[in-house]
Design an enzyme around this catalytic site. Sequence first.
Site: not given
Length: 362
Positions: A177, A224, A317
Amino acid sequence: MPSLFDPITLGAVEAPNRILMAPLTRGRSDKDAVPSDLMIDYYTQRASAGLIISEATGISREGLGWPFAPGLWTDAQVAAWKPVTAAVHAAGGRIIAQLWHMGRQVHSSVIGGQPVSSSATKTEGQAHTFEGKKDFEVARPLELNEIPRLLNDYELATKNALEAGFDGVQIHAANGYLIDQFLRDNANSRTDDYGGSIENRIRLLREVTERVISVAGADRTSVRLSPNGDSQGVDDSNPEPLFTAAAKALSDLGIAFLELREPGPDGTFGKTDVPKLSPAIRKVFKGVLVVNSDYDTLEKAQAELDKGDADAISFGRTFIANPDLPERLRTGAPLAHDNPKTWYSQGPEGYIDYPALETVPA
């Protein structure tokens, strides 16, 4: 060495265990990026995590191109987040907001304008849009005179996160990103103060972090990074000196913790042969280090703590289908499996209908 079930101090947050919930995009907001009531139940169900890191949350419409993801730039978004954080706190949990600018990983049909990035580059493949998948577009480079506006967007989102009741924020500088597009040399061909040398390429990360700290305090700010291997077409030719320099800069700023997403050669959601950089980063980052990616068993996660390369583990997940993951790991109970078809499907199915242990039929 510490156990996964030992408490840990994450800046201003006292976490009862070292099993963190990683950010997980789930697409349950509306088209205006306003969180839905479903999100109250979803996050509250997972309040036993040592800390919840929210799904990636947009700092502006320019930076949020994922359909039905939440934001933190309008009053309506802030108001809708408040019952989420209040419910998590009432259940004994802790939650921070991950602040997201996707850079080139968006489509103009979602954000209403040309994507921006460090340089005029394009991601291969297709973007998610409200009308289905569309080819990614060439981004335009952010102008130098736009950087102050970008920093202001991060400042506003941080103020809004605290007003919404979050215990802090995490700057999303990973996964290909916007900030990652400035960090890594295959996406950054700038010749100004934000390109070229490592010092220049980490400048935006440092400036964003400084601006966020000016609002939230270093003890409520985390970051992060994804230092090893390609991520959505963003990569670096020499990642170790780059990311150790970035980690050293963040350490000097005194952030609450640094989270690293590090897939391996057998990764189940992205894979790479580039070695993990957490051992090298550990040497220069003096704060709490959290690692992430495919730690889907107690044994794998505890082994990372035992090596001393990390202080806590963020599970992604695995938390989708196991809302009470810490208890399942503690008792050795079997883990449920999630359904990828419902990851982004907007409704309650595959979102708030995974049962906790006490409600699982015998």
